[in-house]
Design a protein around this motif. Sequence first.
Motif, short mmCIF file in Angstrom:
data_model
loop_
_atom_site.label_atom_id
_atom_site.label_comp_id
_atom_site.label_asym_id
_atom_site.label_seq_id
_atom_site.Cartn_x
_atom_site.Cartn_y
_atom_site.Cartn_z
N MET A 1 58.33 -19.30 -31.33
CA MET A 1 59.47 -19.35 -32.23
C MET A 1 60.53 -20.34 -31.75
N THR A 2 60.51 -20.69 -30.46
CA THR A 2 61.49 -21.64 -29.91
C THR A 2 60.87 -22.98 -29.57
N THR A 3 59.61 -23.00 -29.20
CA THR A 3 58.88 -24.25 -28.94
C THR A 3 57.49 -24.14 -29.58
N PRO A 4 57.41 -24.35 -30.91
CA PRO A 4 56.16 -24.12 -31.63
C PRO A 4 55.14 -25.25 -31.49
N PHE A 5 54.79 -25.60 -30.27
CA PHE A 5 53.76 -26.58 -30.03
C PHE A 5 53.13 -26.27 -28.68
N TRP A 6 51.88 -26.70 -28.54
CA TRP A 6 51.09 -26.42 -27.35
C TRP A 6 51.84 -26.94 -26.11
N ILE A 7 51.98 -26.08 -25.03
CA ILE A 7 51.14 -24.95 -24.68
C ILE A 7 51.82 -23.60 -24.91
N SER A 8 52.94 -23.59 -25.60
CA SER A 8 53.61 -22.32 -25.89
C SER A 8 52.69 -21.41 -26.69
N ARG B 1 61.48 -34.61 -34.15
CA ARG B 1 60.31 -33.88 -34.68
C ARG B 1 60.22 -32.49 -34.06
N ALA B 2 60.56 -32.39 -32.78
CA ALA B 2 60.53 -31.08 -32.11
C ALA B 2 61.55 -30.13 -32.75
N LEU B 3 62.76 -30.63 -33.01
CA LEU B 3 63.78 -29.81 -33.65
C LEU B 3 63.36 -29.40 -35.06
N ALA B 4 62.78 -30.35 -35.80
CA ALA B 4 62.31 -30.05 -37.15
C ALA B 4 61.20 -28.99 -37.12
N SER B 5 60.34 -29.05 -36.10
CA SER B 5 59.26 -28.07 -35.98
C SER B 5 59.82 -26.66 -35.77
N VAL B 6 60.86 -26.55 -34.93
CA VAL B 6 61.47 -25.24 -34.70
C VAL B 6 62.07 -24.69 -35.99
N GLN B 7 62.79 -25.53 -36.73
CA GLN B 7 63.40 -25.10 -37.99
C GLN B 7 62.34 -24.73 -39.02
N LEU B 8 61.28 -25.55 -39.09
CA LEU B 8 60.21 -25.28 -40.05
C LEU B 8 59.47 -23.99 -39.70
N MET B 9 59.25 -23.76 -38.41
CA MET B 9 58.57 -22.55 -37.98
C MET B 9 59.34 -21.30 -38.40
N ARG B 10 60.64 -21.30 -38.17
CA ARG B 10 61.45 -20.13 -38.50
C ARG B 10 61.56 -19.93 -40.01
N TRP B 11 61.77 -21.04 -40.73
CA TRP B 11 61.85 -20.94 -42.18
C TRP B 11 60.53 -20.46 -42.77
N SER B 12 59.42 -21.01 -42.31
CA SER B 12 58.11 -20.63 -42.82
C SER B 12 57.76 -19.20 -42.47
N ALA B 13 58.19 -18.75 -41.28
CA ALA B 13 57.93 -17.35 -40.89
C ALA B 13 58.64 -16.40 -41.84
N GLY B 14 59.86 -16.75 -42.25
CA GLY B 14 60.57 -15.93 -43.22
C GLY B 14 59.87 -15.89 -44.56
N LEU B 15 59.39 -17.05 -45.01
CA LEU B 15 58.65 -17.09 -46.28
C LEU B 15 57.35 -16.29 -46.17
N ALA B 16 56.68 -16.39 -45.03
CA ALA B 16 55.43 -15.63 -44.84
C ALA B 16 55.70 -14.13 -44.87
N LEU B 17 56.82 -13.70 -44.26
CA LEU B 17 57.18 -12.29 -44.28
C LEU B 17 57.47 -11.84 -45.71
N TRP B 18 58.20 -12.67 -46.47
CA TRP B 18 58.49 -12.35 -47.87
C TRP B 18 57.20 -12.25 -48.68
N LEU B 19 56.26 -13.14 -48.42
CA LEU B 19 54.96 -13.10 -49.10
C LEU B 19 54.20 -11.83 -48.74
N ALA B 20 54.30 -11.42 -47.46
CA ALA B 20 53.62 -10.20 -47.03
C ALA B 20 54.20 -8.97 -47.72
#
Length: 296
Positions: A213-220, A264-283
């Motif tokens: 959720m804070t560093t959404p790229f390998w190896i996290s 790109r790293a900052l955008a990935s963090v924002q996208l991960m959190r935003w997408s996780a919220g959408l995925a939860l709403w979908l669930a």
Amino acid sequence: NYLAWHEPGYYWLAGVGARLIGAMDWPRAELYKTWQYSSAMIMWSGAVAAGLLAWQINRQWNLAWLTGLATASLFCWSALARYMTNEGMFQAGVLWWLVWFLWWRMDEPPQWSRPKWVCLCLGLAALMWVKLTAAVLVLAVLVWLIVQRGVSLKHKTQWAALIMIVVGGLYAPWLYHKHRLYGQALTINNYEQSNSGERMPWRFFVSWDNTVMTTPFWISGRGSFASMVSASALVDYDNIFEAYDRPQANDLVTGNGRRLAAARALASVQLMRWSAGLALWLAVGLVLLLWQWVRG
């Protein structure tokens, strides 16, 4: 190597295409570019399939167009369209299989027949030879079959057995090959496992690593299967699509040695959190849909 433990379907086809193009004595760069165009066409056809699937379900062309455009505009979709991999063929293949399923009106039990189910099972087996993740679709079909109303338990058992026998039987040669080559047939990464001699613990499959959720790229997140799958589904977790030909002094270097632009790293963090919220709403919506279905 990295490809050796992947299902070979896509790479067989890619090899045939490369041989045919290579016979024309084109430069190597042109061969790569041509295959990239082929990948783009595969993903374009997948977006078309998404639109057709929406039309089959709702019979509204405006919704079908919107679904196709929305699918094509997804980052993962456009990124795969310029990347030569089995992923794109698999995604498009799943959508076209679902279109095929509804085209034959197999969502209506009176339309079932042995020839139709055998053909659909052959399609599932073909998808299994492209990517093991097709097992999720096979499992979904089996679950859907079990919960069908108005179908006797005897017939459900017969159709489920047919699916498992045809798909399992056709996929078995690849399992045998992996078992003979690596010593085990069911594993995520045979190549690395054969070198390490270790087996993945159950904790890897049932735990959650919140570092994605804070560093959404390998190896996290590498200690959790669910974390890696979630990050891979929502952002460019493997850092595949970065522009490596334009390095910057403030680039990050990820665990796999690839450079990642700070923006790109900052955008990935924002996208991960935003997408996780959408995925939860979908669930939540899915749970409500299932509740309505159970009630009546």
